[in-house]
Design a protein around this motif. Structure first.
Motif, PDB file in Angstrom:
ATOM      1  N   ASP A  89      42.018  38.521  36.355  1.00  0.00           N
ATOM      2  CA  ASP A  89      41.380  39.829  36.400  1.00  0.00           C
ATOM      3  C   ASP A  89      41.472  40.432  37.790  1.00  0.00           C
ATOM      4  O   ASP A  89      41.574  39.724  38.794  1.00  0.00           O
ATOM      5  CB  ASP A  89      39.904  39.719  36.017  1.00  0.00           C
ATOM      6  N   GLU A  90      41.407  41.757  37.839  1.00  0.00           N
ATOM      7  CA  GLU A  90      41.251  42.447  39.110  1.00  0.00           C
ATOM      8  C   GLU A  90      39.779  42.446  39.501  1.00  0.00           C
ATOM      9  O   GLU A  90      38.896  42.408  38.653  1.00  0.00           O
ATOM     10  CB  GLU A  90      41.755  43.883  39.010  1.00  0.00           C
ATOM     11  N   GLY A  91      39.537  42.478  40.794  1.00  0.00           N
ATOM     12  CA  GLY A  91      38.163  42.583  41.266  1.00  0.00           C
ATOM     13  C   GLY A  91      37.481  41.270  41.547  1.00  0.00           C
ATOM     14  O   GLY A  91      36.297  41.259  41.917  1.00  0.00           O
ATOM     15  N   THR A  92      38.185  40.147  41.401  1.00  0.00           N
ATOM     16  CA  THR A  92      37.588  38.850  41.647  1.00  0.00           C
ATOM     17  C   THR A  92      38.669  37.833  41.988  1.00  0.00           C
ATOM     18  O   THR A  92      39.783  37.914  41.455  1.00  0.00           O
ATOM     19  CB  THR A  92      36.791  38.357  40.424  1.00  0.00           C
ATOM     20  N   PRO A  93      38.358  36.865  42.848  1.00  0.00           N
ATOM     21  CA  PRO A  93      39.297  35.776  43.099  1.00  0.00           C
ATOM     22  C   PRO A  93      39.167  34.642  42.091  1.00  0.00           C
ATOM     23  O   PRO A  93      39.878  33.640  42.202  1.00  0.00           O
ATOM     24  CB  PRO A  93      38.908  35.307  44.509  1.00  0.00           C
ATOM     25  N   GLU A  94      38.293  34.781  41.136  1.00  0.00           N
ATOM     26  CA  GLU A  94      38.030  33.719  40.169  1.00  0.00           C
ATOM     27  C   GLU A  94      38.926  33.878  38.948  1.00  0.00           C
ATOM     28  O   GLU A  94      38.952  34.934  38.313  1.00  0.00           O
ATOM     29  CB  GLU A  94      36.560  33.731  39.751  1.00  0.00           C
ATOM     30  N   ILE A  95      39.659  32.824  38.624  1.00  0.00           N
ATOM     31  CA  ILE A  95      40.530  32.793  37.448  1.00  0.00           C
ATOM     32  C   ILE A  95      39.951  31.782  36.472  1.00  0.00           C
ATOM     33  O   ILE A  95      39.719  30.620  36.840  1.00  0.00           O
ATOM     34  CB  ILE A  95      41.966  32.400  37.830  1.00  0.00           C
ATOM     35  N   PHE A  96      39.724  32.184  35.225  1.00  0.00           N
ATOM     36  CA  PHE A  96      39.123  31.301  34.243  1.00  0.00           C
ATOM     37  C   PHE A  96      40.158  30.861  33.212  1.00  0.00           C
ATOM     38  O   PHE A  96      41.047  31.617  32.832  1.00  0.00           O
ATOM     39  CB  PHE A  96      37.957  32.001  33.542  1.00  0.00           C
ATOM     40  N   GLU A  97      39.995  29.619  32.763  1.00  0.00           N
ATOM     41  CA  GLU A  97      40.851  29.068  31.712  1.00  0.00           C
ATOM     42  C   GLU A  97      40.025  28.901  30.442  1.00  0.00           C
ATOM     43  O   GLU A  97      38.906  28.372  30.478  1.00  0.00           O
ATOM     44  CB  GLU A  97      41.433  27.726  32.143  1.00  0.00           C
ATOM     45  N   PHE A  98      40.593  29.352  29.325  1.00  0.00           N
ATOM     46  CA  PHE A  98      39.918  29.301  28.036  1.00  0.00           C
ATOM     47  C   PHE A  98      40.764  28.509  27.036  1.00  0.00           C
ATOM     48  O   PHE A  98      41.995  28.542  27.083  1.00  0.00           O
ATOM     49  CB  PHE A  98      39.698  30.714  27.467  1.00  0.00           C
ATOM     50  N   THR A  99      40.087  27.854  26.109  1.00  0.00           N
ATOM     51  CA  THR A  99      40.784  27.241  24.987  1.00  0.00           C
ATOM     52  C   THR A  99      41.226  28.335  24.027  1.00  0.00           C
ATOM     53  O   THR A  99      40.802  29.491  24.143  1.00  0.00           O
ATOM     54  CB  THR A  99      39.864  26.270  24.240  1.00  0.00           C
ATOM     55  N   PRO A 100      42.078  28.003  23.029  1.00  0.00           N
ATOM     56  CA  PRO A 100      42.457  29.021  22.035  1.00  0.00           C
ATOM     57  C   PRO A 100      41.269  29.613  21.285  1.00  0.00           C
ATOM     58  O   PRO A 100      41.372  30.701  20.724  1.00  0.00           O
ATOM     59  CB  PRO A 100      43.387  28.255  21.101  1.00  0.00           C
ATOM     60  N   LYS A 101      40.134  28.898  21.286  1.00  0.00           N
ATOM     61  CA  LYS A 101      38.928  29.430  20.649  1.00  0.00           C
ATOM     62  C   LYS A 101      38.018  30.125  21.664  1.00  0.00           C
ATOM     63  O   LYS A 101      36.870  30.437  21.356  1.00  0.00           O
ATOM     64  CB  LYS A 101      38.176  28.311  19.933  1.00  0.00           C
ATOM     65  N   LEU A 102      38.544  30.346  22.868  1.00  0.00           N
ATOM     66  CA  LEU A 102      37.878  31.112  23.915  1.00  0.00           C
ATOM     67  C   LEU A 102      36.633  30.425  24.472  1.00  0.00           C
ATOM     68  O   LEU A 102      35.643  31.069  24.820  1.00  0.00           O
ATOM     69  CB  LEU A 102      37.534  32.527  23.431  1.00  0.00           C
TER      70      LEU A 102
END
Length: 328
Positions: free
Chosen positions: A140-153
């Protein structure tokens, strides 16, 4: 205290204890559909400027929901279905409309627990689908945090990349890709300075981004006014780059080719432009792209447009263009 105030406070209190992951379906059954616009396009003159690509499919996606649209990234899952990410962090799962049988589409909005209230996670611009797991890495823009999600989110990981804070909150990591050699590349939508309309920053990570990692850097040179919006990897490891610019006459898009061997620390990378999308019948704000393989061995590139909350002027279009990779 008025009843509305009581309900508002109760809602806020609940939000502090409910895990901020996937919400229920954003689009209820029957509220999203597609229109095949390709037959009408075939009745008119050929679409010029596509170079080695041939348009073989075009659909307009619709929904009665106000939140619909704004798709900024497109990816392919192991089963051949697609995932689109909107800049409201809505994740759209859709079956391919070129395949026989019923068409399926569903969407959920994801929310995450941010480390600071000053951050602004919720402007999804880039998506990497991880091999072997189909997990989604949302950038995402606006944050240095990148999140990882499973296929079920379901959230299964977080990476904090301080270098991402160097890019504008509104023109940050617009395109990314996992290269065949394991490196990850990210491209900046904004220009590197106020005095250029061609140069964009690029980050190189040794593998998938790791918390605290300092990426190596390179410079991407686009045709004047164009901004990178998506990267997609071909079967041979080369990259297709999607770019777009806004003019008084509407959006213009291009598809270019990048040799990953040219992406090195300190390098200047200039993509080779293959095609332009300027025909008013199909031009729009294309920001998502992925590549599929056809049954006969050819390939297809898929594009999805970002409607920018301007449904009276823009559409959510999904295009399929056929090409032969060995002729690029």
């Amino acid at each position: 205290m008025r009843l509305t105030h009581v309900l508002l406070l109760a809602t806020i209190a609940m939000a502090t204890v409910i895990p901020r992951e996937a919400t229920p379906d954003l689009y209820a059954p029957g509220t999203m559909w597609r229109t095949d616009v390709f037959p009408a396009l075939r009745q008119g003159p050929p679409i010029a400027g596509l170079g080695p690509f041939t348009l073989i499919g075009a659909w307009e996606l619709h929904s009665r929901q106000q939140q619909f649209g704004n798709f900024s990234a497109l990816g392919l899952r192991a089963d051949g279905s697609m995932v689109a990410l909107s800049d409201r962090s809505a994740v759209l799962f859709l079956s391919r409309p070129d395949r026989p049988g019923p068409w399926h589409a569903r969407s959920k909005v994801v929310r995450v627990p941010l480390a600071s209230p000053d951050l602004n996670w919720g402007d999804g611009e880039s998506l990497i689908i991880l091999p072997h797991s189909d997990n989604l890495l949302m950038i995402d823009e606006g944050t240095p945090e990148i999140f990882e999600f499973t296929p079920k989110l379901r959230i299964v990981g977080k990476r904090v990349i301080p270098a991402l804070s160097e890019w504008s909150p509104n023109q940050g990591p617009e395109a990314s890709a996992l290269l065949a050699d394991g490196r990850t590349v990210m491209l900046q939508e904004g220009y590197t300075s106020l005095f250029t309309r061609t140069d964009h920053g690029g980050f190189i990570f040794k593998g998938l981004p790791r918390t605290g990692e300092s990426p190596r850097r390179f410079r991407l040179v686009m045709p004047p006014g164009y901004r990178p919006t998506e990267l997609a990897r071909l079967g041979d490891g080369r990259l297709l780059l999607l770019g777009r610019k806004f003019t008084l006459g509407g959006f213009r898009s291009l598809i270019a080719l990048v040799d990953p061997a040219t992406i090195r620390p300190g390098a200047t990378v200039t993509p080779r432009v293959l095609a332009h999308i300027t025909d008013p019948r199909v031009r729009d704000n294309y920001e998502g792209m992925t590549v599929t393989r056809e049954p006969d061995g050819a390939s297809a590139v898929w594009l999805i447009s970002d409607s920018n909350d301007m449904v009276w002027l823009q559409r959510t279009l999904l295009l399929k263009l056929r090409f032969a990779p060995d002729r690029l």
